[in-house]
Design a protein around this motif. Structure first.
Motif, mmCIF file in Angstrom:
data_model
loop_
_atom_site.group_PDB
_atom_site.id
_atom_site.type_symbol
_atom_site.label_atom_id
_atom_site.label_comp_id
_atom_site.label_asym_id
_atom_site.label_seq_id
_atom_site.Cartn_x
_atom_site.Cartn_y
_atom_site.Cartn_z
ATOM 1 N N GLU A 189 0.895 -1.328 0.018
ATOM 2 C CA GLU A 189 -0.007 0.016 0.053
ATOM 3 C C GLU A 189 0.986 1.111 -0.086
ATOM 4 N N LYS A 205 1.089 5.857 -1.502
ATOM 5 C CA LYS A 205 1.517 6.904 -0.783
ATOM 6 C C LYS A 205 2.508 7.661 -1.410
ATOM 7 N N LEU A 242 -7.803 7.722 -2.178
ATOM 8 C CA LEU A 242 -8.891 6.635 -1.894
ATOM 9 C C LEU A 242 -8.259 5.158 -1.857
ATOM 10 N N ILE A 261 -6.800 4.286 1.438
ATOM 11 C CA ILE A 261 -7.679 4.333 2.395
ATOM 12 C C ILE A 261 -8.622 2.937 2.134
ATOM 13 N N TYR A 262 -8.973 2.503 0.869
ATOM 14 C CA TYR A 262 -9.888 1.156 0.719
ATOM 15 C C TYR A 262 -9.090 0.482 -0.248
#
Length: 546
Positions: free
Chosen positions: A409, A413, A529, A532-533
């Protein structure tokens, strides 16, 4: 050490024409003993059930070690599943020496750079094309647009085909490049815009394999922890190719005419084919094991030697195969929210790269009065920005993943770095393109744009590749179709965009760039998004490697 690898294009031809007497494999050497069968340690593979075979394959392919401790394993139905000859098997691309991996990666960079260069190489000569064929500018841009559309279409065909264990990647790379090279001659001798446009579309389709399969090839060779740097290095050539095209095309247009832009592309692709056909080996593990199983069947006379990859495809009907090859890239692209969101984002950025082919002449030729060669040199800012982006990206990913043990993930970022640079650079380019402002300012802005775009491309590609490792080529093929659709369409109306929004001839691209920059600001929400998801979305997917 052999002068010719038996897994290269010409190596395979010599091997087959000699009826397997030259460039033989270990299984064909005198005294070779078929391997004994050990416990593979995969309890799921007990019959030909497709789901169980798929689970076994994922364990084999996606594990960090990649290799089983033994060479084959046997099901209770007598099928003998061939794998590697131990953890140090030299035939496994992940076990190649670092030098061989680097050389193969450079070959992929050469291939994709040549192809990307071909898309834009004739753009400096577009005025001559208009005059010779008596056509408006938008029609003269069609050969660029259909070329880009073509490699979007081609990627959806060739990438899934390359995932079939019988085909692999090497033959597709070489045969498509060979025909691409041959077609440059009739393209250079085209008598009208219709024939030129058709030939460019065909060349675009043939150009497709390097654009989506290239990243997958890097994944074939490098472990996950190194794949980030490998794909980033390959992608640098993707960025520099379109920028190098106008530079090289401008030189030969200035010296000769527009037809010479295609003659030089033919020479470059010829050199690329010679190098790749002699030195580029097969990298796709299922194809390497498929051919190994065939040799073991011939050696032992036992027809039960096979691979889990072959067994997977043996379970599929013709209609299922058609779905695998033709529909899977579309299915993944439109049913996976992560893939769809990043496809749209990357396509928008990629389209901006092709908008530069209309914006640069308005800025550097119209208000700074550059000639064809000087206008081509203006694209060097994109190349420098791409190089700086490569260095910065490798440094930040090393810091994030090697020093801090981040998860996948983190790519999203890091994507925010490029997501901010991209719209800022477009605003700067638009509002520094003025006769009273030095020409270096918009060139610096274009470099910053490529710097940001490189971050977005690479973080997105690595995020997609790490999230969908089993279907990497299909994911990139769908992404390629999105990129091609946007990039092929944007040049057709980009000049009208700049001209119609122009309020002062001294600011030829200011308001057009402002519109593009505002779109870029809005699209920052996509990586936000996914930060986050994204994890939850991947958890619901049937295509992820989780």
């Amino acid at each position: 050490m052999r002068l010719l690898d038996n897994d290269t294009f010409w190596g395979q031809i010599v091997y087959l024409l000699s009826r397997r007497r030259l460039l033989r494999y270990p299984e064909e050497e005198p005294g070779f003993v078929p391997p004994t069968f050990g416990d593979f340690g995969v309890e799921a593979v007990e019959d030909r059930d497709l789901e169980q075979l798929e689970n076994a394959k994922r364990q084999c392919v996606d594990s960090d070690d990649y290799l089983p401790s033994s060479d084959t394993f046997e099901s209770d139905k007598g099928m003998i599943y061939v794998s590697w000859y131990g953890p140090n098997d030299a035939a496994n691309p992940k076990n190649w020496s670092l030098l061989k991996k680097i050389i193969t990666g450079l070959q992929m960079g050469l291939l994709v750079g040549c192809i990307y260069m071909g898309s834009s190489i004739y753009m400096p000569a577009i005025l001559q094309l208009e005059a010779e064929f008596h056509i408006p500018e938008v029609v003269a841009i069609l050969p660029l647009a259909v070329f880009v559309f073509g490699y979007g279409v081609g990627q959806t065909l060739f990438s899934p085909l390359s995932e079939h264990p019988r085909l692999g990647r090497m033959w597709i790379y070489n045969l498509t490049l060979l025909v691409f090279w041959v077609l440059q001659a009739p393209t250079a001798k085209a008598k009208n815009i219709a024939s030129l446009t058709v030939l460019r579309f065909i060349c675009g389709v043939l150009a497709a394999p390097s654009l989506s399969m290239g990243a997958a090839t890097m994944g074939d060779m490098f472990e996950m922890r190194y794949m980030t740097y490998a794909i980033a290095s390959w992608a640098f050539f993707c960025c520099t190719g379109p920028a190098l095209g106008p530079l090289l095309g401008g030189v030969f247009y200035f010296i000769k005419d527009w037809r010479w832009t295609f003659w030089i592309l033919g020479m470059v692709s010829c050199g690329g084919f010679i190098i790749l056909s002699l030195t580029l080996p097969e990298t796709y593990a299922p194809n390497i094991l498929h051919r190994r199983a065939a040799r073991l069947r011939k050696l032992t006379g036992n027809p039960n030697y096979t691979t889990i990859y072959d067994e997977e495809y043996a379970q599929l009907s013709v209609s299922q195969l058609a779905r695998e090859f033709m529909l899977r890239p579309f299915e993944i692209a439109f049913t996976e929210p992560i893939v769809l969101a990043l496809d749209v984002y990357i396509a928008m950025l990629y389209a901006t790269l092709y908008v530069w082919f209309e914006a640069f002449p308005l800025v550097f030729h119209q208000i700074h009065h550059f000639n064809a060669i000087q206008s081509g040199l203006a694209y060097m800012g994109l190349m420098v920005g791409g190089l700086l982006g490569l260095v910065a990206y490798c440094f930040t990913t090393y810091w994030a993943f090697e020093k801090r043990d981040a998860d996948i993930e983190t790519f999203m970022k890091l994507c925010l770095i490029g997501a901010v640079c991209y719209p800022v650079s477009v605003f700067i380019f638009g509002w520094t393109s003025h006769p009273d402002i030095h020409w270096i300012a918009p060139i610096i802005a274009s470099g910053l744009n490529m710097f940001g775009a490189f971050f977005i491309f690479q973080t997105s590609f690595n995020y997609l590749g790490g999230s969908f490792p089993r279907f990497m080529a299909s994911v990139f093929a769908g992404n390629g179709l999105f990129r091609a659709s946007f990039a092929g369409a944007f040049p057709l109306f980009s000049k009208a965009l700049f001209v119609n929004l122009q309020t002062d001839p001294k600011w030829p691209v200011a308001w057009g760039c402002t519109l593009l920059g505002c779109i870029g600001v809005l699209m920052i929400i996509i990586p936000v998004l996914l930060i986050i998801y994204g994890g939850r979305l991947k958890g619901r997917s049937k295509y992820t490697g989780q």
